[in-house]
Design an enzyme around this catalytic site. Sequence first.
Site, PDB file in Angstrom:
ATOM      1  N   ASP A   8       0.528  -1.313  -0.404  1.00 49.40           N
ATOM      2  CA  ASP A   8      -0.024   0.275   0.405  1.00 49.40           C
ATOM      3  C   ASP A   8       1.119   1.320  -0.014  1.00 49.40           C
ATOM      4  O   ASP A   8       1.743   1.685   1.268  1.00 49.40           O
ATOM      5  CB  ASP A   8      -1.562  -0.551   0.975  1.00 49.40           C
ATOM      6  CG  ASP A   8      -1.319   1.020   1.824  1.00 49.40           C
ATOM      7  OD1 ASP A   8      -1.684   2.359   0.573  1.00 49.40           O
ATOM      8  OD2 ASP A   8      -2.953   1.103   2.266  1.00 49.40           O
ATOM      9  N   ILE A   9       0.672   1.775  -0.941  1.00 50.48           N
ATOM     10  CA  ILE A   9       1.326   2.975  -1.248  1.00 50.48           C
ATOM     11  C   ILE A   9       1.052   4.589  -0.393  1.00 50.48           C
ATOM     12  O   ILE A   9       2.410   5.199   0.344  1.00 50.48           O
ATOM     13  CB  ILE A   9       1.490   3.323  -2.751  1.00 50.48           C
ATOM     14  CG1 ILE A   9       2.944   4.727  -3.117  1.00 50.48           C
ATOM     15  CG2 ILE A   9       0.578   4.955  -2.435  1.00 50.48           C
ATOM     16  CD1 ILE A   9       2.624   4.677  -4.143  1.00 50.48           C
ATOM     17  N   ASN A  22      -7.203  11.972 -11.065  1.00 48.47           N
ATOM     18  CA  ASN A  22      -7.675  12.475 -12.509  1.00 48.47           C
ATOM     19  C   ASN A  22      -8.202  14.060 -12.279  1.00 48.47           C
ATOM     20  O   ASN A  22      -7.306  14.792 -11.577  1.00 48.47           O
ATOM     21  CB  ASN A  22      -9.147  11.826 -12.316  1.00 48.47           C
ATOM     22  CG  ASN A  22     -10.092  12.859 -11.063  1.00 48.47           C
ATOM     23  OD1 ASN A  22     -10.275  13.625 -10.506  1.00 48.47           O
ATOM     24  ND2 ASN A  22     -10.613  11.401  -9.853  1.00 48.47           N
ATOM     25  N   VAL A  31      -6.191   4.271  -5.276  1.00 43.23           N
ATOM     26  CA  VAL A  31      -5.627   4.634  -4.931  1.00 43.23           C
ATOM     27  C   VAL A  31      -6.043   5.722  -4.595  1.00 43.23           C
ATOM     28  O   VAL A  31      -4.647   6.796  -3.396  1.00 43.23           O
ATOM     29  CB  VAL A  31      -3.958   4.337  -5.889  1.00 43.23           C
ATOM     30  CG1 VAL A  31      -3.483   5.649  -6.345  1.00 43.23           C
ATOM     31  CG2 VAL A  31      -2.398   5.143  -4.652  1.00 43.23           C
ATOM     32  N   ASP A  32      -6.066   6.583  -5.338  1.00 43.14           N
ATOM     33  CA  ASP A  32      -6.354   8.334  -5.054  1.00 43.14           C
ATOM     34  C   ASP A  32      -6.912   8.505  -4.388  1.00 43.14           C
ATOM     35  O   ASP A  32      -6.998   9.390  -2.924  1.00 43.14           O
ATOM     36  CB  ASP A  32      -7.155   8.911  -6.552  1.00 43.14           C
ATOM     37  CG  ASP A  32      -6.670  10.653  -7.102  1.00 43.14           C
ATOM     38  OD1 ASP A  32      -6.600  11.110  -5.732  1.00 43.14           O
ATOM     39  OD2 ASP A  32      -8.081  10.711  -6.883  1.00 43.14           O
ATOM     40  N   TYR A 123      -8.690   2.942 -15.035  1.00 41.98           N
ATOM     41  CA  TYR A 123      -8.856   3.130 -16.452  1.00 41.98           C
ATOM     42  C   TYR A 123      -7.952   2.619 -17.236  1.00 41.98           C
ATOM     43  O   TYR A 123      -7.086   2.684 -19.008  1.00 41.98           O
ATOM     44  CB  TYR A 123      -6.937   4.362 -15.783  1.00 41.98           C
ATOM     45  CG  TYR A 123      -7.522   6.338 -15.436  1.00 41.98           C
ATOM     46  CD1 TYR A 123      -9.111   6.332 -15.455  1.00 41.98           C
ATOM     47  CD2 TYR A 123      -7.435   6.414 -15.784  1.00 41.98           C
ATOM     48  CE1 TYR A 123      -9.783   7.099 -15.493  1.00 41.98           C
ATOM     49  CE2 TYR A 123      -7.952   7.948 -15.530  1.00 41.98           C
ATOM     50  CZ  TYR A 123      -8.901   8.028 -14.959  1.00 41.98           C
ATOM     51  OH  TYR A 123      -9.448   9.673 -14.883  1.00 41.98           O
TER      52      TYR A 123
END
Length: 175
Positions: A8-9, A22, A31-32, A123
Site C-alpha cells: 500500500d503506497i 484525475n 489509490v487516489d 483506467y
Amino acid sequence: MIEVLKGDITKIEVDAIVNAANTSLLGGSGVDGAIHKVGGTAILEDCQKIRSKQGGCKIGEAVITTAGKLPAKFVIHTVGPVWNKGKNNEEKLLASAYFNSLKLASDNQIQSISFPNISTGIYKFPKQKAAKIAIKTVSDFLTTTANLKKVIFVCFDEENYKIYSELLKKMKPRK
Ligand code: AR6
C-alpha cells in the site's frame, strides 16, 4: 536505484509518493481515494488552491501538494490516460505522466519517490505495456538527474508485482 515492492503506497516512507489522480484533482477511488483518506483534508485543500489557479491537472501532467498525515513529505498528483485500445496516444501520455512527475520531484530536490501503477486500475491500461513504459521512463530519467536517487514501484496487485519483478530482473547486469 529502482526497487519494486508489493503493498500500500500510503505506508511508504519516501520524500514523495505519486497519486494516480484525475483531471479534477478532487479525489476518487482506487489509490487516489486511499491517499486522500489517509493523508487527510490538507491534501484536498492544496488541490483546491491549484484548481483555482490552473483549473486542475491535464492528462500527462503533474502537480505537487503536501502529504498531510502520510509518512511521505509530498504527494505528486499526476493523471494517466484512460486506455482506449491505444487510439488516443495513451502510450505517450502515460510516459508523460511518469516523466512530468519525475521532473517535478527533481525540481523540488526530492531524493526518493514511489509510484503506483498509474492507469492500470480503473483506467484499464494493459499492465505489461504500462510497466515497460514506466520502467523505461524512470531508468532514462535517472541518468539525467543528480537529485533523485531512489524510485520505488509500489504494486498493489500480485499481477503487477510479478510483471515489474520480471522486467527489473532482466535489467540487472548478469555476472
Ligand atoms: N497503494 C498502491 N497501489 C494501489 C492502491 C494503494 N493503496 N490502491 C490501488 N492501487 P487506480 P487509475 C493500484 O484505479 O487506473 C481514481 O478514481 C491499483 O491496483 O487507482 O490510474 C482516480 O480519481 C492499480 O494497479 O488508478 C481516477 O479517476 C493502480 O493503483 C482513476 O481512479 C492504479 O489504479 C484513475 O485510474
